[in-house]
Write a protein that holds these residues in place. Structure first.
Motif, PDB file in Angstrom:
ATOM      1  N   UNK A  16     129.510  94.786  56.575  1.00 58.41           N
ATOM      2  CA  UNK A  16     130.463  94.086  55.707  1.00 58.41           C
ATOM      3  C   UNK A  16     131.168  92.957  56.448  1.00 58.41           C
ATOM      4  N   UNK A  17     131.539  91.930  55.682  1.00 62.29           N
ATOM      5  CA  UNK A  17     132.420  90.854  56.144  1.00 62.29           C
ATOM      6  C   UNK A  17     133.690  90.920  55.315  1.00 62.29           C
ATOM      7  N   UNK A  18     134.822  90.699  55.967  1.00 56.74           N
ATOM      8  CA  UNK A  18     136.124  90.787  55.312  1.00 56.74           C
ATOM      9  C   UNK A  18     136.859  89.461  55.503  1.00 56.74           C
ATOM     10  N   UNK A  19     137.422  88.893  54.429  1.00 56.05           N
ATOM     11  CA  UNK A  19     138.150  87.625  54.541  1.00 56.05           C
ATOM     12  C   UNK A  19     139.454  87.680  53.751  1.00 56.05           C
ATOM     13  N   UNK A  20     140.556  87.401  54.440  1.00 55.54           N
ATOM     14  CA  UNK A  20     141.880  87.322  53.813  1.00 55.54           C
ATOM     15  C   UNK A  20     142.734  86.453  54.731  1.00 55.54           C
ATOM     16  N   UNK A  21     143.529  85.562  54.150  1.00 54.19           N
ATOM     17  CA  UNK A  21     144.341  84.671  54.990  1.00 54.19           C
ATOM     18  C   UNK A  21     145.582  85.374  55.550  1.00 54.19           C
ATOM     19  N   UNK A  22     145.880  86.585  55.082  1.00 58.57           N
ATOM     20  CA  UNK A  22     147.013  87.336  55.595  1.00 58.57           C
ATOM     21  C   UNK A  22     146.526  88.374  56.599  1.00 58.57           C
ATOM     22  N   UNK A  23     146.916  88.200  57.860  1.00 57.79           N
ATOM     23  CA  UNK A  23     146.438  89.074  58.917  1.00 57.79           C
ATOM     24  C   UNK A  23     146.788  90.540  58.647  1.00 57.79           C
ATOM     25  N   UNK A  24     148.010  90.801  58.195  1.00 57.29           N
ATOM     26  CA  UNK A  24     148.419  92.186  57.954  1.00 57.29           C
ATOM     27  C   UNK A  24     147.585  92.837  56.862  1.00 57.29           C
ATOM     28  N   UNK A  25     147.209  92.053  55.852  1.00 61.02           N
ATOM     29  CA  UNK A  25     146.363  92.594  54.789  1.00 61.02           C
ATOM     30  C   UNK A  25     144.971  92.926  55.321  1.00 61.02           C
ATOM     31  N   UNK A  26     144.436  92.060  56.189  1.00 60.49           N
ATOM     32  CA  UNK A  26     143.124  92.347  56.794  1.00 60.49           C
ATOM     33  C   UNK A  26     143.190  93.633  57.608  1.00 60.49           C
ATOM     34  N   UNK A  27     144.262  93.768  58.391  1.00 59.51           N
ATOM     35  CA  UNK A  27     144.382  94.954  59.236  1.00 59.51           C
ATOM     36  C   UNK A  27     144.530  96.217  58.398  1.00 59.51           C
ATOM     37  N   UNK A  28     145.313  96.111  57.323  1.00 60.34           N
ATOM     38  CA  UNK A  28     145.498  97.285  56.469  1.00 60.34           C
ATOM     39  C   UNK A  28     144.196  97.691  55.802  1.00 60.34           C
ATOM     40  N   UNK A  29     143.462  96.696  55.263  1.00 61.16           N
ATOM     41  CA  UNK A  29     142.206  97.008  54.582  1.00 61.16           C
ATOM     42  C   UNK A  29     141.188  97.574  55.566  1.00 61.16           C
ATOM     43  N   UNK A  30     141.109  96.978  56.757  1.00 56.36           N
ATOM     44  CA  UNK A  30     140.175  97.496  57.761  1.00 56.36           C
ATOM     45  C   UNK A  30     140.513  98.947  58.108  1.00 56.36           C
ATOM     46  N   UNK A  31     141.802  99.241  58.266  1.00 56.18           N
ATOM     47  CA  UNK A  31     142.222 100.599  58.611  1.00 56.18           C
ATOM     48  C   UNK A  31     141.883 101.585  57.496  1.00 56.18           C
ATOM     49  N   UNK A  32     142.151 101.190  56.262  1.00 55.64           N
ATOM     50  CA  UNK A  32     141.865 102.079  55.136  1.00 55.64           C
ATOM     51  C   UNK A  32     140.363 102.287  54.958  1.00 55.64           C
ATOM     52  N   UNK A  33     139.594 101.220  55.148  1.00 54.53           N
ATOM     53  CA  UNK A  33     138.139 101.354  55.037  1.00 54.53           C
ATOM     54  C   UNK A  33     137.595 102.294  56.104  1.00 54.53           C
ATOM     55  N   UNK A  34     138.164 102.228  57.295  1.00 59.52           N
ATOM     56  CA  UNK A  34     137.735 103.122  58.367  1.00 59.52           C
ATOM     57  C   UNK A  34     137.974 104.577  57.980  1.00 59.52           C
ATOM     58  N   UNK A  35     139.059 104.821  57.240  1.00 61.62           N
ATOM     59  CA  UNK A  35     139.375 106.184  56.808  1.00 61.62           C
ATOM     60  C   UNK A  35     138.422 106.683  55.722  1.00 61.62           C
ATOM     61  N   UNK A  36     138.183 105.841  54.710  1.00 61.00           N
ATOM     62  CA  UNK A  36     137.425 106.310  53.540  1.00 61.00           C
ATOM     63  C   UNK A  36     135.924 106.056  53.664  1.00 61.00           C
ATOM     64  N   UNK A  37     135.520 105.169  54.601  1.00 66.56           N
ATOM     65  CA  UNK A  37     134.097 104.853  54.768  1.00 66.56           C
ATOM     66  C   UNK A  37     133.823 104.647  56.257  1.00 66.56           C
ATOM     67  N   UNK A  38     133.915 105.700  57.059  1.00 69.02           N
ATOM     68  CA  UNK A  38     133.817 105.561  58.521  1.00 69.02           C
ATOM     69  C   UNK A  38     132.490 105.002  59.000  1.00 69.02           C
ATOM     70  N   UNK A  39     131.419 105.171  58.224  1.00 66.78           N
ATOM     71  CA  UNK A  39     130.118 104.668  58.652  1.00 66.78           C
ATOM     72  C   UNK A  39     129.924 103.179  58.344  1.00 66.78           C
ATOM     73  N   UNK A  40     130.899 102.540  57.681  1.00 69.78           N
ATOM     74  CA  UNK A  40     130.795 101.115  57.377  1.00 69.78           C
ATOM     75  C   UNK A  40     131.015 100.282  58.632  1.00 69.78           C
ATOM     76  N   UNK A  41     130.167  99.274  58.840  1.00 65.65           N
ATOM     77  CA  UNK A  41     130.344  98.324  59.937  1.00 65.65           C
ATOM     78  C   UNK A  41     130.989  97.048  59.408  1.00 65.65           C
ATOM     79  N   UNK A  42     132.232  96.779  59.793  1.00 69.91           N
ATOM     80  CA  UNK A  42     132.856  95.486  59.490  1.00 69.91           C
ATOM     81  C   UNK A  42     132.467  94.564  60.636  1.00 69.91           C
TER      82      UNK A  42
END
Length: 289
Positions: free
Chosen positions: A15-41
């Motif tokens: 996956x590729x993730x794009x958001x101009x707000x750094x905190x939003x990127x970090x939050x989404x990455x963290x949540x994705x790691x929790x609910x989809x640990x096998x996903x590669x960002x």
């Protein structure tokens, strides 16, 4: 921009993730790691232009795009991403699944109802993200089944590309205040062996043949696989006039109009020696000129 160092295996989703707000990127990455640990960002971007470049580079299965980003919105970035497989030489790569990150529920609902994209409302809640993950997994599995069932067709084709583009055009119009369409600001075109981003305002004219459309600026000539009939809907009609079924011209680039010995109108273009024929259906544009 931040890239993970996790080594991918063929079974892992990228996956590729794009958001101009750094905190939003970090939050989404963290949540994705929790609910989809096998996903590669595999990469992250701060705006739409970076997102397009990262998708071209990494060819992910999935893209998370903030709808509102500076320079190039997430919707316009998605429109360009949907065209990328047609412009490359990788016949196996399909249009990635799109997930919009948005604070605006009216856009999200339409995206989901169309069935060609999904959405996550800000802030990304774990429970809602789990629903999105299950939907994406199901669609990716269906895509793989289609590819396995028809290997001779080049991986099953980009069957979601056309409906996705239609949805993105509608969303782009909704993003602009007052309901005015959000017209293309950039053209992604092939120049030699490279892909180049060309500002729409720099284009003198577009001319199509049966397969390609030529993009002509004062300094370069490029090719895209987008027909004139699509460009007509995506370009500002106040800036680009259609003068022939195969030709669009930048109004600001028109130097003058003449007639040849057969009485046909020919448009002269600033910064270019080429004369562009005006078909009978469009001669009314130049009455009084």
């Amino acid at each position: 921009m931040n890239e993970t160092t996790t080594t991918s295996t063929p079974s892992r989703i990228r996956a590729v993730l794009a958001d101009d707000e750094r905190l939003m990127r970090e939050q989404l990455r963290s949540r994705l790691t929790e609910v989809w640990p096998e996903l590669d960002i595999v990469a992250e971007g701060k705006n739409g232009l970076e997102a397009v470049d990262l998708v071209r580079e990494h060819k992910p299965d999935l893209v998370f795009l903030d709808i509102r980003m500076p320079g190039l919105t997430g919707v316009d970035a998605a429109r360009q991403i949907a065209q990328l497989p047609d412009q490359g030489d990788d016949d196996e790569w399909l249009v990635p699944e799109i997930v919009f990150i948005t604070a605006y529920d009216q856009y999200a609902v339409e995206a989901f109802e169309q069935g060609v994209a999904d959405y996550v409302l800000k802030p990304a809640e774990r429970e809602r993200l789990q629903v999105t993950v299950q939907r994406i997994k199901k669609r990716l599995a269906q895509r793989q089944d289609n590819a396995d069932a028809a290997p001779e067709s080049g991986g099953g084709g980009n069957s979601n590309a056309a409906p996705l583009q239609q949805l993105l055009h509608k969303l782009s119009a909704q993003l602009n205040p007052g309901g005015k369409p959000a017209y293309l600001q950039w053209i992604q075109a092939t120049v030699g062996q490279a892909i180049q981003m060309i500002p729409v305002e720099d284009v003198l004219f577009f001319i199509s043949d049966e397969k390609y459309t030529r993009v002509q600026t004062a300094t370069l000539e490029a090719l895209i696989r987008k027909p004139i009939k699509e460009l007509v809907d995506e370009l500002d009609p106040a800036l680009f006039w259609q003068i022939h079924r195969s030709t669009l011209v930048n109004v600001k680039a028109i130097a003058g109009v003449t007639r040849d010995f057969r009485g046909r109108q020919l448009v002269g273009v600033k910064g270019n020696n080429e004369k562009l024929e005006v078909s009978r259906s469009y001669t009314h544009l130049f009455k009084g000129m």
